[in-house]
Design a protein around this motif. Sequence first.
Motif, PDB file in Angstrom:
ATOM      1  N   GLU A 179      -6.159  -0.492  -6.026  1.00  0.00           N
ATOM      2  CA  GLU A 179      -7.346  -0.780  -5.216  1.00  0.00           C
ATOM      3  C   GLU A 179      -7.212  -2.137  -4.531  1.00  0.00           C
ATOM      4  O   GLU A 179      -7.496  -2.276  -3.332  1.00  0.00           O
ATOM      5  N   ILE A 180      -6.734  -3.124  -5.269  1.00  0.00           N
ATOM      6  CA  ILE A 180      -6.558  -4.461  -4.693  1.00  0.00           C
ATOM      7  C   ILE A 180      -5.446  -4.459  -3.656  1.00  0.00           C
ATOM      8  O   ILE A 180      -5.576  -5.059  -2.577  1.00  0.00           O
TER       9      ILE A 180
ATOM     10  N   SER B 291      -0.270  -8.023  -3.827  1.00  0.00           N
ATOM     11  CA  SER B 291      -0.998  -7.396  -4.924  1.00  0.00           C
ATOM     12  C   SER B 291      -1.833  -8.448  -5.651  1.00  0.00           C
ATOM     13  O   SER B 291      -1.830  -9.625  -5.285  1.00  0.00           O
TER      14      SER B 291
ATOM     15  N   SER C 171      -4.585  -2.031  -1.780  1.00  0.00           N
ATOM     16  CA  SER C 171      -5.076  -1.355  -0.569  1.00  0.00           C
ATOM     17  C   SER C 171      -5.883  -2.289   0.318  1.00  0.00           C
ATOM     18  O   SER C 171      -5.909  -2.126   1.540  1.00  0.00           O
ATOM     19  N   TYR C 172      -6.539  -3.271  -0.290  1.00  0.00           N
ATOM     20  CA  TYR C 172      -7.307  -4.245   0.492  1.00  0.00           C
ATOM     21  C   TYR C 172      -6.408  -5.346   1.063  1.00  0.00           C
ATOM     22  O   TYR C 172      -6.560  -5.740   2.213  1.00  0.00           O
ATOM     23  N   LEU C 173      -5.480  -5.824   0.250  1.00  0.00           N
ATOM     24  CA  LEU C 173      -4.647  -6.960   0.662  1.00  0.00           C
ATOM     25  C   LEU C 173      -3.584  -6.585   1.689  1.00  0.00           C
ATOM     26  O   LEU C 173      -3.165  -7.432   2.475  1.00  0.00           O
ATOM     27  N   LYS C 174      -3.101  -5.342   1.627  1.00  0.00           N
ATOM     28  CA  LYS C 174      -2.086  -4.817   2.561  1.00  0.00           C
ATOM     29  C   LYS C 174      -0.690  -5.402   2.332  1.00  0.00           C
ATOM     30  O   LYS C 174       0.294  -4.683   2.314  1.00  0.00           O
TER      31      LYS C 174
ATOM     32  N   PRO D 102       0.820  -1.210   0.000  1.00  0.00           N
ATOM     33  CA  PRO D 102       0.000   0.000   0.000  1.00  0.00           C
ATOM     34  C   PRO D 102       0.857   1.264   0.000  1.00  0.00           C
ATOM     35  O   PRO D 102       1.848   1.358   0.720  1.00  0.00           O
TER      36      PRO D 102
END
Length: 309
Positions: A216-217, A225, A219-222, A85
């Motif tokens: 975007e992905i 990727s 940011s969710y996975l942390k 991120p």
Amino acid sequence: MKRKLAIIGAGAVGTSAAHWAVVKNVAEEIVLIDIMEGLAKGKALDIAQSSAVYGFSNRIWGTEDWQALENADVVIITAGRPRKPGMSRDDLLQVNLEIVKSCTEKVKEYAPNCCLIVVTNPIDAMVYTAFKISGFPRKRVLGMAGVLDSARYRYFLAEALGVSPKDVQALVMGVHGDHMLPLVRLANVAGIPVKDLLPQEKLSEIVERTRKGGAEIVSYLKTGSAFTTPGLSAVEMAEAILRDEKRVLTCSVWLEGEFGIRDVFLGVPVVLGAGGLEKILEFPLTEEEKEALSLSVEHVRNQIAKTNL
């Protein structure tokens, strides 16, 4: 004649590519290679054991031995650091540059006649690196980006329209990054232009979401990727080559005057067949599209300059 696919890097994307390659039966032999001891062997063995359930019969195996590249028809390079991120793809350039150099040297040594597909970010600079290090002709060195970006674009359009993504045709050109060019003018649903079905405000929102699709992905996975669709996108390209399908896919290729652009890797629509790149599908662009594409060219040139190749 048996087809052989080699995948370098047993991380999330490489493992995903190996999984899709088996499911889609793109080659009789699939080898997963990674320098970390046991990693590729374990990942490949896990996939191989699913054969009894799914019912495939092609061979998949893993190794740390670069000699396993021998006789590969297609090699996919996925090895490299993923984004975290807050990172851009460009932030990975220097660390992944050395990884791609090393992998390409091994490909050149053991599989000098293969078609090479590069997935490692930043893709347009990394495929340039592989092109320079390998010395392969441009038709045999390709970057995977447009297949993934176009898939995201098609999905977002389908989601907004409430239709099947299978019926959406859409094209993303340019750099694999914030300056990519999702073409609204040519996007359609079963031949119906999307600009006749969605308001401009919504289309602009989808274009921007496509450009930021990877972030975007992340940011969710942390801690990683995207991997499922990138892996499948690379295999889609490999399948087109291995099966001589003449597929029209958007790939990062070395341009020699097409679209008025020269001496840079950029995502454009191409025909993929047995020898790799068979044809670039060139078509007229609007002035606005040309301007947008020029931003991609400038960005990639800046990346290339940092490789010092």
